[in-house]
Design an enzyme around this catalytic site. Structure first.
Site, PDB file in Angstrom:
ATOM      1  N   GLY A  85     -28.593  21.518-131.359  1.00  0.00           N
ATOM      2  CA  GLY A  85     -27.393  22.746-131.899  1.00  0.00           C
ATOM      3  C   GLY A  85     -26.601  22.216-132.167  1.00  0.00           C
ATOM      4  O   GLY A  85     -25.603  22.463-132.673  1.00  0.00           O
ATOM      5  N   GLY A 135     -23.311  23.867-135.374  1.00  0.00           N
ATOM      6  CA  GLY A 135     -23.073  24.760-134.855  1.00  0.00           C
ATOM      7  C   GLY A 135     -20.933  24.677-134.656  1.00  0.00           C
ATOM      8  O   GLY A 135     -20.434  23.459-135.451  1.00  0.00           O
ATOM      9  N   GLN A 136     -20.429  25.523-134.717  1.00  0.00           N
ATOM     10  CA  GLN A 136     -19.332  24.983-134.744  1.00  0.00           C
ATOM     11  C   GLN A 136     -18.907  23.409-134.000  1.00  0.00           C
ATOM     12  O   GLN A 136     -17.365  22.397-134.793  1.00  0.00           O
ATOM     13  CB  GLN A 136     -18.252  26.032-134.000  1.00  0.00           C
ATOM     14  N   ASP A 177     -30.891  20.734-135.130  1.00  0.00           N
ATOM     15  CA  ASP A 177     -31.018  21.950-134.845  1.00  0.00           C
ATOM     16  C   ASP A 177     -31.968  23.307-135.674  1.00  0.00           C
ATOM     17  O   ASP A 177     -32.753  22.255-136.087  1.00  0.00           O
ATOM     18  CB  ASP A 177     -29.299  22.812-136.084  1.00  0.00           C
ATOM     19  N   ASP A 218     -36.107  22.991-132.482  1.00  0.00           N
ATOM     20  CA  ASP A 218     -36.439  24.596-131.077  1.00  0.00           C
ATOM     21  C   ASP A 218     -35.828  23.987-130.439  1.00  0.00           C
ATOM     22  O   ASP A 218     -37.290  23.358-129.592  1.00  0.00           O
ATOM     23  CB  ASP A 218     -37.451  25.725-131.776  1.00  0.00           C
ATOM     24  N   ILE A 219     -35.414  24.046-129.413  1.00  0.00           N
ATOM     25  CA  ILE A 219     -34.818  23.714-128.416  1.00  0.00           C
ATOM     26  C   ILE A 219     -36.208  24.158-127.069  1.00  0.00           C
ATOM     27  O   ILE A 219     -35.913  23.676-125.992  1.00  0.00           O
ATOM     28  CB  ILE A 219     -33.733  24.022-127.493  1.00  0.00           C
ATOM     29  N   TYR A 244     -24.547  35.879-121.328  1.00  0.00           N
ATOM     30  CA  TYR A 244     -24.274  34.645-121.359  1.00  0.00           C
ATOM     31  C   TYR A 244     -23.454  33.615-119.822  1.00  0.00           C
ATOM     32  O   TYR A 244     -23.928  32.845-119.961  1.00  0.00           O
ATOM     33  CB  TYR A 244     -23.245  34.477-122.930  1.00  0.00           C
ATOM     34  N   ILE A 260     -13.047  27.860-128.403  1.00  0.00           N
ATOM     35  CA  ILE A 260     -12.360  26.632-128.821  1.00  0.00           C
ATOM     36  C   ILE A 260     -11.887  27.305-130.644  1.00  0.00           C
ATOM     37  O   ILE A 260     -12.489  28.322-131.249  1.00  0.00           O
ATOM     38  CB  ILE A 260     -14.099  26.200-129.356  1.00  0.00           C
TER      39      ILE A 260
HETATM   40  P1  NAD Z   1     -22.493  27.287-132.214  1.00  0.00           P
HETATM   41  O1  NAD Z   1     -22.579  28.934-131.980  1.00  0.00           O
HETATM   42  O2  NAD Z   1     -22.010  27.449-133.054  1.00  0.00           O
HETATM   43  O3  NAD Z   1     -23.791  26.243-132.425  1.00  0.00           O
HETATM   44  C1  NAD Z   1     -25.024  26.825-131.845  1.00  0.00           C
HETATM   45  C2  NAD Z   1     -26.140  26.218-131.999  1.00  0.00           C
HETATM   46  O4  NAD Z   1     -27.138  26.329-131.975  1.00  0.00           O
HETATM   47  C3  NAD Z   1     -25.955  26.414-133.782  1.00  0.00           C
HETATM   48  O5  NAD Z   1     -26.046  25.766-135.395  1.00  0.00           O
HETATM   49  C4  NAD Z   1     -27.773  27.322-134.032  1.00  0.00           C
HETATM   50  O6  NAD Z   1     -28.595  26.878-134.925  1.00  0.00           O
HETATM   51  C5  NAD Z   1     -28.276  26.868-132.675  1.00  0.00           C
HETATM   52  N1  NAD Z   1     -29.297  26.784-132.026  1.00  0.00           N
HETATM   53  C6  NAD Z   1     -29.454  28.424-131.591  1.00  0.00           C
HETATM   54  N2  NAD Z   1     -30.871  28.257-130.945  1.00  0.00           N
HETATM   55  C7  NAD Z   1     -31.298  27.320-130.910  1.00  0.00           C
HETATM   56  C8  NAD Z   1     -32.565  26.950-131.001  1.00  0.00           C
HETATM   57  N3  NAD Z   1     -33.754  27.569-130.560  1.00  0.00           N
HETATM   58  N4  NAD Z   1     -32.669  25.926-130.901  1.00  0.00           N
HETATM   59  C9  NAD Z   1     -31.752  24.480-131.637  1.00  0.00           C
HETATM   60  N5  NAD Z   1     -31.090  25.283-132.016  1.00  0.00           N
HETATM   61  C10 NAD Z   1     -30.421  26.416-131.673  1.00  0.00           C
HETATM   62  O7  NAD Z   1     -22.000  26.993-130.669  1.00  0.00           O
HETATM   63  P2  NAD Z   1     -20.771  26.456-130.598  1.00  0.00           P
HETATM   64  O8  NAD Z   1     -19.888  27.138-130.248  1.00  0.00           O
HETATM   65  O9  NAD Z   1     -21.132  24.811-130.999  1.00  0.00           O
HETATM   66  O10 NAD Z   1     -20.774  26.198-129.239  1.00  0.00           O
HETATM   67  C11 NAD Z   1     -21.671  24.844-128.256  1.00  0.00           C
HETATM   68  C12 NAD Z   1     -21.427  24.651-127.143  1.00  0.00           C
HETATM   69  O11 NAD Z   1     -20.243  24.797-127.189  1.00  0.00           O
HETATM   70  C13 NAD Z   1     -22.456  26.086-126.473  1.00  0.00           C
HETATM   71  O12 NAD Z   1     -23.031  25.598-125.211  1.00  0.00           O
HETATM   72  C14 NAD Z   1     -21.679  27.109-126.291  1.00  0.00           C
HETATM   73  O13 NAD Z   1     -21.474  27.769-125.290  1.00  0.00           O
HETATM   74  C15 NAD Z   1     -20.675  26.198-125.205  1.00  0.00           C
HETATM   75  N6  NAD Z   1     -19.241  26.308-125.513  1.00  0.00           N
HETATM   76  C16 NAD Z   1     -18.923  26.815-126.893  1.00  0.00           C
HETATM   77  C17 NAD Z   1     -17.412  27.425-126.735  1.00  0.00           C
HETATM   78  C18 NAD Z   1     -16.494  27.857-128.330  1.00  0.00           C
HETATM   79  O14 NAD Z   1     -15.626  28.824-128.246  1.00  0.00           O
HETATM   80  N7  NAD Z   1     -17.165  27.328-129.657  1.00  0.00           N
HETATM   81  C19 NAD Z   1     -16.745  27.850-125.400  1.00  0.00           C
HETATM   82  C20 NAD Z   1     -17.232  27.946-124.547  1.00  0.00           C
HETATM   83  C21 NAD Z   1     -18.955  27.285-124.393  1.00  0.00           C
HETATM   84  N1  SER Z   2     -15.829  30.595-126.559  1.00  0.00           N
HETATM   85  C1  SER Z   2     -17.089  31.490-125.946  1.00  0.00           C
HETATM   86  C2  SER Z   2     -17.450  32.876-126.394  1.00  0.00           C
HETATM   87  O1  SER Z   2     -16.804  33.507-126.306  1.00  0.00           O
HETATM   88  C3  SER Z   2     -16.627  30.875-124.776  1.00  0.00           C
HETATM   89  O2  SER Z   2     -17.655  29.960-124.811  1.00  0.00           O
HETATM   90  O3  SER Z   2     -18.727  33.372-125.764  1.00  0.00           O
END
Ligand code: NAD
Ligand code: SER
Length: 320
Positions: free
Chosen positions: A8, A11-12, A34, A53-54, A143, A173
């Protein structure tokens, strides 16, 4: 030597974490993957990027064997807002994904698995201020349900199989690299882009909505610090609270206004307000501070200045 698989990674968080991991451990030591093929030059130029794909267990096992992976960081997830629109997809990616990783890790002998959790594990019955590490976990989003289950599974694999599983409950984040992927805290990023581009923003949560937040440099630091911590020092495993700052949408707007005085915000709450209302104002992260030395660096104003500078430069160059 560590050989790290990041799942993954487009992503962000992944798009910035991979760069930092490659700077620390070497480009060839970090395999980015990813489901999405559009990972951008930054991930594909300096190191290996593979489609994964995970939920595909065989593909995961093949990649782990092919690159002799020792450590897995799983960032693949469906976040809260998309998760409420597509709960079955959220269950499939978040839950089946985690279980697939834990099983593959156990069977082929991966040394460490890191799976981030979220403030979404908390719910309307959880104390909202300085939310304790150990508290009521009864979320009302799909979620959140998957994140609590992921934590429980991680802790189960530690206890039952001795697998080293680690995780942090990230707050919202905030970053200026890759846009967030469909969460409730996305307004705290979008507000900066619209402030720079249009000097006005329509916010999808109310002005007095307070949530815990963290700037990306602190998120990367927390992730690497826990990744590097000595397993023997950890009493908790998959569920560390990590805090950095806590502010309302109105306080965020006021911080931006200090630098863009004519910035205007209108508040038009949508379905994401209901999700935000179930999450804490702030978290108690004393376990993370004690067990692996967690200490954030950015407060609201320091982050605002940095975000406006970075996004302002992108705007000048015509990137946004
Ligand atoms: P994001 O949505 O920006 O990125 C997630 C990535 O996962 C994407 O690039 C997407 O293409 C990929 N993805 C989706 N389905 C997939 C699959 N089946 N197989 C492989 N890849 C797949 O998320 P993020 O913000 O980078 O978050 C990363 C982790 O941090 C997640 O577990 C999220 O729950 C956690 N998190 C994020 C935040 C935040 O504010 N960004 C806050 C709390 C927790
Ligand atoms: N930033 C995330 C969301 O809003 C928190 O896990 O879903």
């Amino acid at each position: 030597m560590k050989k790290i698989l990041v799942i993954g990674s487009a992503g962000q968080i992944g798009s910035e974490l991979v760069i930092m991991l490659r700077n620390i451990y070497g480009n060839e030591q970090v395999i980015a993957t990813d489901k999405c093929s559009d990972a951008g030059k930054k991930l594909t130029e300096n190191g290996i990027f593979e489609i994964l794909d995970i939920t595909d267990r065989m593909a995961l096992e093949d990649i782990c064997n092919k690159f002799q992976i020792t450590h897995i960081i799983n960032l693949a997830a469906i976040l809260s807002a998309i998760g409420e629109k597509k709960p079955m997809l959220a269950w499939d990616v978040n839950m089946n994904g985690i279980l697939t990783i834990l099983e593959v890790a156990r069977i082929i002998g991966i040394e460490q698995v890191m799976i981030p959790s979220s403030i979404a594990v908390f719910g309307p019955e959880t104390p909202v201020d300085n939310t304790p590490q150990k508290t009521i976990l009864r979320p009302t989003t799909m979620y959140g349900v998957t994140k609590v289950t992921g934590e429980l599974l991680g802790n189960y694999y530690v206890k039952r199989y001795g697998l080293d599983v680690r995780g942090l409950r990230y707050p919202g984040i905030i970053s200026n690299g890759t846009l967030p992927g469909g969460g409730t805290t996305d307004y705290a990023v979008a507000i900066f882009y619209d402030a720079v581009k249009y000097k006005k923003y329509t916010c999808f949560v109310k002005e007095n909505t307070r949530l815990p937040m963290m700037y990306m440099p602190d998120c990367l630091k927390a992730t690497i610090d826990l990744f590097e911590a000595d397993f023997g020092d950890l009493k908790h495993h998959s569920d560390f609270n990590v805090g950095a700052m806590s502010f309302t949408a109105g306080e965020l707007a006021a911080s931006i206004k200090k630098y863009i005085p004519d910035f205007e915000v209108e508040y038009k709450p949508d379905f994401r307000q209901e999700i935000a209302d179930t999450w804490p104002n702030s978290v108690d992260d004393s376990a993370a501070r004690k067990e692996w030395g967690w200490k954030p660096s950015y407060d609201l104003d320091a982050m605002t200045q940095d975000m406006l500078k970075a996004i302002g430069e992108k705007h000048k160059k015509g990137i946004i």
